[in-house]
Design a protein around this motif. Structure first.
Motif, PDB file in Angstrom:
ATOM      1  N   SER A  21      28.897  58.006  36.904  1.00  0.00           N
ATOM      2  CA  SER A  21      29.445  56.981  37.794  1.00  0.00           C
ATOM      3  C   SER A  21      28.347  56.121  38.399  1.00  0.00           C
ATOM      4  CB  SER A  21      30.244  57.633  38.922  1.00  0.00           C
ATOM      5  OG  SER A  21      31.308  58.370  38.401  1.00  0.00           O
ATOM      6  N   ILE A  59      27.601  51.704  38.271  1.00  0.00           N
ATOM      7  CA  ILE A  59      27.572  51.043  39.572  1.00  0.00           C
ATOM      8  C   ILE A  59      26.270  50.281  39.743  1.00  0.00           C
ATOM      9  CG2 ILE A  59      27.445  51.466  42.065  1.00  0.00           C
ATOM     10  CD1 ILE A  59      29.447  53.769  41.617  1.00  0.00           C
ATOM     11  N   CYS A 119      26.247  47.170  37.402  1.00  0.00           N
ATOM     12  CA  CYS A 119      27.057  46.066  37.931  1.00  0.00           C
ATOM     13  C   CYS A 119      26.337  45.364  39.071  1.00  0.00           C
ATOM     14  CB  CYS A 119      28.420  46.572  38.399  1.00  0.00           C
ATOM     15  SG  CYS A 119      29.521  47.069  37.067  1.00  0.00           S
ATOM     16  N   TYR A 160      31.934  42.199  40.519  1.00  0.00           N
ATOM     17  CA  TYR A 160      32.710  43.153  39.723  1.00  0.00           C
ATOM     18  C   TYR A 160      33.579  43.957  40.675  1.00  0.00           C
ATOM     19  CZ  TYR A 160      29.893  42.169  35.640  1.00  0.00           C
ATOM     20  OH  TYR A 160      29.292  41.549  34.592  1.00  0.00           O
ATOM     21  N   SER A 161      34.792  44.211  40.258  1.00  0.00           N
ATOM     22  CA  SER A 161      35.681  45.000  41.109  1.00  0.00           C
ATOM     23  C   SER A 161      36.521  45.932  40.238  1.00  0.00           C
ATOM     24  CB  SER A 161      36.593  44.093  41.927  1.00  0.00           C
ATOM     25  OG  SER A 161      37.523  43.439  41.099  1.00  0.00           O
ATOM     26  N   ALA A 162      37.078  46.917  40.899  1.00  0.00           N
ATOM     27  CA  ALA A 162      37.973  47.867  40.234  1.00  0.00           C
ATOM     28  C   ALA A 162      39.397  47.398  40.473  1.00  0.00           C
ATOM     29  CB  ALA A 162      37.751  49.269  40.771  1.00  0.00           C
ATOM     30  N   ALA A 163      39.886  46.573  39.592  1.00  0.00           N
ATOM     31  CA  ALA A 163      41.241  46.011  39.661  1.00  0.00           C
ATOM     32  C   ALA A 163      41.499  45.312  40.990  1.00  0.00           C
ATOM     33  CB  ALA A 163      42.289  47.090  39.409  1.00  0.00           C
ATOM     34  N   HIS A 222      34.820  46.246  45.510  1.00  0.00           N
ATOM     35  CA  HIS A 222      33.727  45.697  44.712  1.00  0.00           C
ATOM     36  C   HIS A 222      32.819  46.824  44.230  1.00  0.00           C
ATOM     37  CE1 HIS A 222      34.686  41.549  45.435  1.00  0.00           C
ATOM     38  NE2 HIS A 222      34.783  41.788  46.738  1.00  0.00           N
ATOM     39  N   ILE A 223      32.315  46.661  43.020  1.00  0.00           N
ATOM     40  CA  ILE A 223      31.419  47.652  42.448  1.00  0.00           C
ATOM     41  C   ILE A 223      29.997  47.124  42.594  1.00  0.00           C
ATOM     42  CG2 ILE A 223      30.773  48.910  40.367  1.00  0.00           C
ATOM     43  CD1 ILE A 223      33.664  48.564  39.424  1.00  0.00           C
TER      44      ILE A 223
END
Length: 106
Positions: free
Chosen positions: A8, A12, A15, A55-58, A62-63
């Motif tokens: 993980s 991260i 990104c 960048y984001s998770a849906a 934000h990532i």
């Protein structure tokens, strides 16, 4: 579990690095546009402004590097709750086992 955390962390950090490089690109394009009179430089600035630099998770979060402390905080909270649950279950079984032992006779 720690291997999953490792898998993980790498995306991260990747990104976050891409986000920073795209910000640098946008700043460079604005600098080029301000120092030159090239008509294509305006198109370049417009294109970099249209890029999605986050960048984001849906769309939920934000990532970037700010996600790492949140990830570890959530993991620690989860581990503490699991530890407390296991201690409570252990005490219950220990109490039941102690009640089954007959008292010593003098």
């Amino acid at each position: 579990m720690f291997l999953t955390i490792g898998f993980s962390v790498v995306p991260i950090l990747s990104c976050d690095k891409i986000e920073k490089k795209l910000d640098e690109l946008a700043e460079t394009c604005v600098y080029i546009q301000s120092t030159t009179e090239d008509p294509h430089s305006i198109d370049l600035v417009t294109m970099t402004k249209l890029l999605n630099r986050k960048y984001s998770a849906a769309g939920f979060f934000h990532i970037n590097q700010r996600l790492l402390p949140q990830l570890f905080s959530g993991l620690m909270t989860y581990l503490i709750v699991i530890l407390q649950f296991n201690v409570a279950v252990f005490k219950k079984y220990l109490k039941n086992d102690l009640e089954k032992i007959p008292p010593p006779t003098p």
